[in-house]
Write a protein that holds these residues in place. Structure first.
Motif, PDB file in Angstrom:
ATOM      1  N   SER A  42       0.158  -1.049   0.068  1.00  0.00           N
ATOM      2  CA  SER A  42       0.182  -0.040  -0.195  1.00  0.00           C
ATOM      3  C   SER A  42       0.457   1.381  -0.323  1.00  0.00           C
ATOM      4  CB  SER A  42      -0.902  -0.089   1.278  1.00  0.00           C
ATOM      5  OG  SER A  42      -0.567   0.025   2.372  1.00  0.00           O
ATOM      6  N   SER A  43       2.293   1.386   0.010  1.00  0.00           N
ATOM      7  CA  SER A  43       2.935   2.288   0.244  1.00  0.00           C
ATOM      8  C   SER A  43       3.381   3.349  -1.371  1.00  0.00           C
ATOM      9  CB  SER A  43       4.068   2.070   0.472  1.00  0.00           C
ATOM     10  OG  SER A  43       5.385   1.367   1.457  1.00  0.00           O
ATOM     11  N   MET A  44       3.124   4.419  -1.030  1.00  0.00           N
ATOM     12  CA  MET A  44       2.786   5.384  -1.874  1.00  0.00           C
ATOM     13  C   MET A  44       3.912   5.390  -2.879  1.00  0.00           C
ATOM     14  SD  MET A  44      -0.214   6.265  -2.023  1.00  0.00           S
ATOM     15  CE  MET A  44       0.234   7.796  -3.075  1.00  0.00           C
ATOM     16  N   ALA A  45       5.298   4.524  -2.592  1.00  0.00           N
ATOM     17  CA  ALA A  45       6.515   4.887  -2.673  1.00  0.00           C
ATOM     18  C   ALA A  45       7.837   3.350  -2.821  1.00  0.00           C
ATOM     19  CB  ALA A  45       7.373   6.573  -3.530  1.00  0.00           C
ATOM     20  N   ILE A  46       8.827   3.019  -3.524  1.00  0.00           N
ATOM     21  CA  ILE A  46       9.674   2.143  -3.177  1.00  0.00           C
ATOM     22  C   ILE A  46      10.936   2.806  -3.637  1.00  0.00           C
ATOM     23  CG2 ILE A  46      10.412   0.525  -3.721  1.00  0.00           C
ATOM     24  CD1 ILE A  46       7.517  -0.813  -4.671  1.00  0.00           C
ATOM     25  N   VAL A  47      11.455   3.052  -2.623  1.00  0.00           N
ATOM     26  CA  VAL A  47      12.715   4.230  -2.362  1.00  0.00           C
ATOM     27  C   VAL A  47      14.013   2.794  -1.889  1.00  0.00           C
ATOM     28  CG1 VAL A  47      14.423   6.002  -1.958  1.00  0.00           C
ATOM     29  CG2 VAL A  47      11.742   5.976  -2.513  1.00  0.00           C
ATOM     30  N   ALA A  48      15.020   2.598  -2.654  1.00  0.00           N
ATOM     31  CA  ALA A  48      16.031   2.604  -2.357  1.00  0.00           C
ATOM     32  C   ALA A  48      17.247   3.284  -1.864  1.00  0.00           C
ATOM     33  CB  ALA A  48      16.694   1.192  -3.639  1.00  0.00           C
ATOM     34  N   PHE A  49      17.867   3.561  -0.767  1.00  0.00           N
ATOM     35  CA  PHE A  49      19.246   3.708  -0.455  1.00  0.00           C
ATOM     36  C   PHE A  49      20.437   3.243   0.007  1.00  0.00           C
ATOM     37  CE2 PHE A  49      16.502   2.607   3.539  1.00  0.00           C
ATOM     38  CZ  PHE A  49      17.883   2.256   3.912  1.00  0.00           C
ATOM     39  N   VAL A  50      21.360   3.753  -0.230  1.00  0.00           N
ATOM     40  CA  VAL A  50      22.813   3.504   0.171  1.00  0.00           C
ATOM     41  C   VAL A  50      23.509   4.521   0.422  1.00  0.00           C
ATOM     42  CG1 VAL A  50      24.766   2.149  -0.852  1.00  0.00           C
ATOM     43  CG2 VAL A  50      22.889   1.677  -1.131  1.00  0.00           C
ATOM     44  N   LYS A 106       7.311   6.232  -7.706  1.00  0.00           N
ATOM     45  CA  LYS A 106       5.661   6.572  -6.863  1.00  0.00           C
ATOM     46  C   LYS A 106       5.052   4.748  -7.401  1.00  0.00           C
ATOM     47  CE  LYS A 106       5.563  10.965  -6.833  1.00  0.00           C
ATOM     48  NZ  LYS A 106       5.092  12.922  -7.046  1.00  0.00           N
ATOM     49  N   ARG A 107       3.857   4.954  -6.969  1.00  0.00           N
ATOM     50  CA  ARG A 107       3.243   3.583  -7.287  1.00  0.00           C
ATOM     51  C   ARG A 107       2.321   4.093  -8.038  1.00  0.00           C
ATOM     52  NH1 ARG A 107      -1.145   2.474  -2.222  1.00  0.00           N
ATOM     53  NH2 ARG A 107      -2.146   4.556  -3.151  1.00  0.00           N
ATOM     54  N   PRO A 108       2.067   2.819  -9.418  1.00  0.00           N
ATOM     55  CA  PRO A 108       1.594   3.421 -10.258  1.00  0.00           C
ATOM     56  C   PRO A 108      -0.239   3.592 -10.505  1.00  0.00           C
ATOM     57  CG  PRO A 108       2.150   0.875 -10.383  1.00  0.00           C
ATOM     58  CD  PRO A 108       3.347   2.139  -8.998  1.00  0.00           C
ATOM     59  N   PRO A 109      -0.516   3.904 -11.043  1.00  0.00           N
ATOM     60  CA  PRO A 109      -2.198   3.439 -10.634  1.00  0.00           C
ATOM     61  C   PRO A 109      -3.052   2.404 -10.817  1.00  0.00           C
ATOM     62  CG  PRO A 109      -1.683   4.864 -12.776  1.00  0.00           C
ATOM     63  CD  PRO A 109      -0.444   4.506 -12.843  1.00  0.00           C
ATOM     64  N   GLY A 110      -2.496   0.708 -11.276  1.00  0.00           N
ATOM     65  CA  GLY A 110      -2.951   0.449 -11.193  1.00  0.00           C
ATOM     66  C   GLY A 110      -2.300  -0.877  -9.571  1.00  0.00           C
ATOM     67  N   GLY A 111      -1.204   0.381  -9.095  1.00  0.00           N
ATOM     68  CA  GLY A 111      -0.533  -0.633  -7.515  1.00  0.00           C
ATOM     69  C   GLY A 111       0.308  -1.336  -7.886  1.00  0.00           C
ATOM     70  N   TRP A 112       0.841  -2.132  -7.036  1.00  0.00           N
ATOM     71  CA  TRP A 112       2.444  -2.802  -7.238  1.00  0.00           C
ATOM     72  C   TRP A 112       2.386  -4.118  -7.564  1.00  0.00           C
ATOM     73  CZ3 TRP A 112       6.210   0.667  -7.423  1.00  0.00           C
ATOM     74  CH2 TRP A 112       6.144   2.060  -6.227  1.00  0.00           C
ATOM     75  N   GLU A 113       3.198  -4.497  -8.582  1.00  0.00           N
ATOM     76  CA  GLU A 113       3.011  -5.825  -9.242  1.00  0.00           C
ATOM     77  C   GLU A 113       3.354  -6.489  -7.931  1.00  0.00           C
ATOM     78  OE1 GLU A 113       2.606  -7.976 -11.870  1.00  0.00           O
ATOM     79  OE2 GLU A 113       2.421  -6.842 -12.473  1.00  0.00           O
ATOM     80  N   LEU A 147      32.351  -2.346  -6.245  1.00  0.00           N
ATOM     81  CA  LEU A 147      31.744  -2.591  -4.940  1.00  0.00           C
ATOM     82  C   LEU A 147      30.081  -2.952  -5.110  1.00  0.00           C
ATOM     83  CD1 LEU A 147      31.923  -2.040  -1.631  1.00  0.00           C
ATOM     84  CD2 LEU A 147      30.667   0.312  -2.051  1.00  0.00           C
ATOM     85  N   ARG A 148      29.916  -3.340  -5.083  1.00  0.00           N
ATOM     86  CA  ARG A 148      28.019  -4.219  -5.231  1.00  0.00           C
ATOM     87  C   ARG A 148      27.576  -4.351  -3.732  1.00  0.00           C
ATOM     88  NH1 ARG A 148      26.793  -7.115 -10.021  1.00  0.00           N
ATOM     89  NH2 ARG A 148      23.775  -7.816  -9.342  1.00  0.00           N
ATOM     90  N   LYS A 149      26.212  -4.525  -3.383  1.00  0.00           N
ATOM     91  CA  LYS A 149      25.321  -4.307  -2.933  1.00  0.00           C
ATOM     92  C   LYS A 149      24.126  -4.676  -3.938  1.00  0.00           C
ATOM     93  CE  LYS A 149      23.947  -4.941   1.506  1.00  0.00           C
ATOM     94  NZ  LYS A 149      24.552  -5.995   2.555  1.00  0.00           N
ATOM     95  N   ASP A 150      23.652  -5.790  -3.092  1.00  0.00           N
ATOM     96  CA  ASP A 150      22.248  -6.547  -3.740  1.00  0.00           C
ATOM     97  C   ASP A 150      21.410  -6.040  -2.396  1.00  0.00           C
ATOM     98  OD1 ASP A 150      22.984  -7.038  -6.565  1.00  0.00           O
ATOM     99  OD2 ASP A 150      24.181  -7.769  -5.765  1.00  0.00           O
ATOM    100  N   LEU A 151      20.233  -5.942  -2.995  1.00  0.00           N
ATOM    101  CA  LEU A 151      18.688  -5.865  -2.300  1.00  0.00           C
ATOM    102  C   LEU A 151      17.929  -6.441  -2.478  1.00  0.00           C
ATOM    103  CD1 LEU A 151      18.903  -1.979  -1.025  1.00  0.00           C
ATOM    104  CD2 LEU A 151      20.563  -3.875   0.146  1.00  0.00           C
ATOM    105  N   GLU A 152      16.589  -7.105  -1.636  1.00  0.00           N
ATOM    106  CA  GLU A 152      15.728  -7.624  -2.149  1.00  0.00           C
ATOM    107  C   GLU A 152      14.577  -7.184  -1.397  1.00  0.00           C
ATOM    108  OE1 GLU A 152      13.635 -11.902  -4.351  1.00  0.00           O
ATOM    109  OE2 GLU A 152      15.775 -11.815  -3.015  1.00  0.00           O
ATOM    110  N   LEU A 153      12.918  -7.325  -2.072  1.00  0.00           N
ATOM    111  CA  LEU A 153      11.990  -6.326  -1.106  1.00  0.00           C
ATOM    112  C   LEU A 153      10.990  -7.366  -1.503  1.00  0.00           C
ATOM    113  CD1 LEU A 153       9.695  -4.288   0.959  1.00  0.00           C
ATOM    114  CD2 LEU A 153       9.848  -3.170  -1.607  1.00  0.00           C
ATOM    115  N   MET A 154      10.577  -8.032  -0.989  1.00  0.00           N
ATOM    116  CA  MET A 154       9.099  -8.636  -1.163  1.00  0.00           C
ATOM    117  C   MET A 154       7.679  -8.494  -0.545  1.00  0.00           C
ATOM    118  SD  MET A 154      10.335 -11.597  -2.489  1.00  0.00           S
ATOM    119  CE  MET A 154       8.438 -12.474  -2.709  1.00  0.00           C
ATOM    120  N   LEU A 155       7.148  -7.774  -2.245  1.00  0.00           N
ATOM    121  CA  LEU A 155       5.321  -6.960  -1.481  1.00  0.00           C
ATOM    122  C   LEU A 155       4.276  -8.189  -2.394  1.00  0.00           C
ATOM    123  CD1 LEU A 155       5.929  -3.702  -3.297  1.00  0.00           C
ATOM    124  CD2 LEU A 155       6.237  -3.917  -0.606  1.00  0.00           C
TER     125      LEU A 155
END
Length: 252
Positions: free
Chosen positions: A166-174, A219-226, A244-252
């Motif tokens: 339900s989040s309005m945005a997904i942001v990755a940061f390092v 930002k969240r698309p009109p149809g919501g997040w996949e 240097l490398r970093k991999d991240l994963e988020l499950m929705l």
């Protein structure tokens, strides 16, 4: 690192010679160098060891020092926590070793001043591989729900705001430290279908950076997040090579 409560432990047994425990965290980053004049170490501990050895531990968190003047401490005993006090831009431990009042290099004790090789390591053999110098490192990385600032990273807010369906945005940061002039960075987010939904690229750095923050968001698309796995990849490249490398994963 600071909010995680990383312990600082005595490098060897000895007696507590000096302490400071009342310097506020973040003073230098907020008010500048003058605010920490003559208190550059911030909160700290000095331990006196046999045979004229001393170790000093700086930039500890405000109120975290666990020892008092004259206390006896043993090897590995907790004496405080990593902080942001004194002359520092990011949480870390500034560790100093002195012998007969002279600062020495614990990685190359006895090396001649004009030499770049030789000397003797003062570290326990079991620790040496874990203490190898890292030219670049990642302090913080994760997903959050909105714009990221250094303050939000420092107080832990960014990492606590984990995105949901339900989040309005997904942001990755390092946040990385020890970057060098010429390093180029990029951060990309892909959705569960492997489509790139956000990307940030920085030009090669013009100067060395003690720390650098990069983020990318959508930002969240009109149809919501996949639904499924969102993956972020952070890369630092130099002369065409990934350093240097970093991999991240988020499950929705």
């Amino acid at each position: 690192m600071q909010k995680a409560g990383v312990e600082v432990r005595a490098a060897a047994g000895g007696s507590i010679l000096r302490i400071r425990n009342d310097a506020p965290d973040g003073t230098f980053t907020k008010l500048g160098r003058e605010a920490v004049r003559e208190a550059e170490c911030g909160n700290g501990v000095v331990i006196e060891h046999p045979e004229q050895w001393e170790t000093q531990y700086c930039h500890l968190a405000a109120g975290s020092v666990l020892v008092k003047l004259g206390d006896k401490v043993e090897l590995g005993q907790p004496i405080g926590r990593v902080g942001l006090s004194g002359l520092t831009e990011y949480p870390h431990l500034h560790f100093t070793v002195r012998h007969n009042g002279v600062v020495v290099d614990p990685f190359a004790y006895g090396v001649r001043p004009e030499s770049c090789q030789g000397g003797q390591s003062l570290w326990l053999t079991a620790l040496r591989s874990k203490l190898e110098y890292q030219e670049r490192a990642i302090l913080n990385a994760g997903f959050t729900t909105g714009p990221v600032t250094m303050e939000l990273i420092e107080d832990g807010s960014a990492e606590r705001q984990m995105p949901s369906a339900s989040s309005m945005a997904i942001v990755a940061f390092v946040r990385a430290i020890g970057l060098k002039a010429g390093d180029a960075q990029w951060l990309v987010i892909k959705d569960p279908l492997e489509n790139v939904i956000a990307e940030t690229r920085s030009a090669p750095l013009q100067a060395n950076k003690a720390q650098f923050m990069l983020f990318a968001g959508k930002k969240r698309p009109p149809g919501g997040w996949e639904r499924g796995s969102y993956k972020a990849t952070y890369v630092v490249e130099r002369d065409g090579q990934v350093v240097l490398r970093k991999d991240l994963e988020l499950m929705l």
